[in-house]
Scaffold this motif. Structure first.
Motif, short mmCIF file in Angstrom:
data_model
loop_
_atom_site.label_atom_id
_atom_site.label_comp_id
_atom_site.label_asym_id
_atom_site.label_seq_id
_atom_site.Cartn_x
_atom_site.Cartn_y
_atom_site.Cartn_z
N ILE A 57 6.05 -8.06 -9.85
CA ILE A 57 4.48 -7.98 -9.70
C ILE A 57 3.88 -9.20 -9.86
O ILE A 57 3.16 -9.78 -9.29
N GLN A 58 4.20 -9.69 -11.13
CA GLN A 58 3.45 -10.99 -11.93
C GLN A 58 3.82 -12.26 -10.84
O GLN A 58 2.95 -13.15 -10.78
N LEU A 59 5.20 -12.22 -10.48
CA LEU A 59 5.35 -13.21 -9.64
C LEU A 59 4.76 -13.40 -8.53
O LEU A 59 4.59 -14.45 -7.75
N MET A 60 4.87 -11.94 -7.96
CA MET A 60 4.14 -11.99 -6.29
C MET A 60 2.76 -12.47 -6.60
O MET A 60 2.21 -13.34 -5.59
N ARG A 61 2.07 -12.36 -7.81
CA ARG A 61 0.63 -12.58 -7.83
C ARG A 61 0.46 -14.21 -8.04
O ARG A 61 -0.51 -14.56 -7.61
N SER A 62 1.51 -14.55 -8.42
CA SER A 62 1.38 -16.16 -8.86
C SER A 62 1.74 -16.95 -7.59
O SER A 62 2.12 -16.59 -6.56
N ASP A 63 1.47 -18.30 -7.75
CA ASP A 63 1.86 -19.28 -6.57
C ASP A 63 3.24 -19.78 -6.50
O ASP A 63 3.71 -20.74 -5.85
N LYS A 64 4.08 -19.46 -7.63
CA LYS A 64 5.45 -19.79 -7.76
C LYS A 64 6.15 -19.85 -6.32
O LYS A 64 7.33 -20.73 -5.95
N LEU A 65 6.21 -18.46 -5.55
CA LEU A 65 7.05 -18.38 -4.61
C LEU A 65 5.84 -18.65 -3.39
O LEU A 65 6.29 -18.44 -2.18
N GLY A 66 4.39 -18.95 -3.46
CA GLY A 66 3.53 -19.12 -2.68
C GLY A 66 3.05 -18.01 -2.03
O GLY A 66 2.20 -17.89 -1.10
N TYR A 67 3.46 -16.74 -2.67
CA TYR A 67 2.53 -15.67 -2.25
C TYR A 67 1.14 -15.47 -2.56
O TYR A 67 0.18 -15.27 -1.56
N ASN A 68 0.87 -15.62 -3.79
CA ASN A 68 -0.49 -15.46 -4.43
C ASN A 68 -1.04 -14.20 -3.94
O ASN A 68 -2.26 -13.97 -3.29
#
Length: 346
Positions: A57-68
């Motif tokens: 969830i934290q990764l999906m919230r971030s821009d590391k994968l471009g999801y934001n």
């Protein structure tokens, strides 16, 4: 940050859950959904940990994968997308993504001469339409050599199919030196392109001698009932390792070819080797000229490449190659000694 297959399954599962506004999702619900998805897709029975899903969830919230991804917690325990229309599958392409896709489209279009890629060509065209809508119009930035309406291209697809089906062929073939076509019965093995010309490699049925036939000289093709045979001496993966071009018989032996190059030509030859086996033998510190060597089969294409450098190179060995180059250069010199008017009134 690269995402492995299991992680992508979890992201997609979390995305599907949070898009469903008719159910309230706790973190435990998301863990259970991810565990079920991994079992269904990959047969993984051990499930997913709470910490793994929290990190997802934290990764999906971030821009590391471009999801934001706009994931929010409401009522202190439930998860949802703050934007009801959001989905990671709807995320817009970045400019970098668009550029990479455009170059991929440009490369795939080089396969349009093959009917086998017709379905892919349709996909490529639709992808191009999407890119045109998304991306500002721009001029091509990659260009490949091609010869429009090149004779023989219409044969690529049928020959491809015959090779794939292991079908023996009867081929009408007319070399430039022949007045009438000759008929060969061939076991076809391979299609190869060299300098915008296509060649068919196959063995003659009577003696298994390997032939290469230029497609633009083929007059007719028809299947025949002769049982198909492989040629164990024709190793497609390595046959061309020691050759420039396409002219080589099955038992040809390679040899060391040495040549001297001027300082100027040496720079080009260093950055674009004549052959993968090329070695720099020595450099003259006075004029920066170089001596190179390559290990190849001697054929017409080798001589053609060597002569393309004009006075920029001199062949040193073997003697057969030196003599050939001297004879051809003598003929060129004699040709230029003839008055131009004699050619104009020929």
């Amino acid at each position: 940050m690269p995402a492995n297959k299991n992680a992508l399954i979890r992201y997609k599962t979390i995305d599907n859950c949070l898009r469903n506004r008719y159910r309230r999702w706790t973190i435990d619900d998301l863990v259970e959904a991810c565990s079920d998805a991994l079992y269904d897709c990959e047969g993984i029975c051990k499930g997913v940990s709470l910490r793994t899903v929290q990190n997802d969830i934290q990764l999906m919230r971030s821009d590391k994968l471009g999801y934001n991804a706009p994931i929010e917690v409401y009522d202190h325990k439930y998860y949802r997308y703050a934007d009801a229309d959001y989905s990671i599958t709807n995320m817009p392409l970045s400019q970098s993504d668009l550029e990479v896709m455009q170059e991929a489209v440009d490369l795939l279009r080089q396969l349009e001469d093959f009917d086998q890629f017709a379905e892919m060509s349709d996909v490529v065209s639709r992808l191009q339409d999407k890119l045109s809508i998304t991306q500002k119009s721009r001029r091509p930035i990659i260009h490949f050599d091609n010869v429009p309406n090149l004779r023989g291209l219409r044969l690529l697809s049928p020959l491809y199919n015959f090779i794939a089906r292991r079908q023996t062929l009867r081929i009408g073939y007319q070399p430039f030196s022949a007045r009438e076509p000759m008929v060969y019965t061939i076991y076809p093995y391979l299609l190869k392109e060299f300098r915008n010309r296509w060649f068919l490699f196959g063995s003659k049925t009577t003696d298994m001698v390997l032939y290469n036939l230029a497609l633009d000289r083929i007059q007719s093709i028809e299947p025949c009932d002769e049982p198909y045979r492989d040629n164990p001496d024709f190793d497609v993966s390595h046959f061309f390792d020691d050759v420039i071009g396409v002219s080589k018989n099955l038992h040809a032996k390679s040899c060391q070819v040495s040549f001297w190059a001027t300082s100027e030509q040496s720079q080009y030859i260093k950055t674009k080797p004549l052959h993968p086996s090329q070695q720099l033998v020595s450099t003259n510190p006075a004029d920066h000229s170089c001596i190179f060597s390559i290990r190849v089969v001697i054929n017409f294409e080798l001589y053609s490449v060597l002569m393309s450098y004009g006075p920029g190179i001199r062949v040193l060995s073997p003697q057969i190659a030196v003599d050939y180059m001297k004879d051809r250069l003598r003929e060129i010199t004699e040709l230029y000694e003839i008055d131009t008017e004699d050619f104009l009134h020929h």
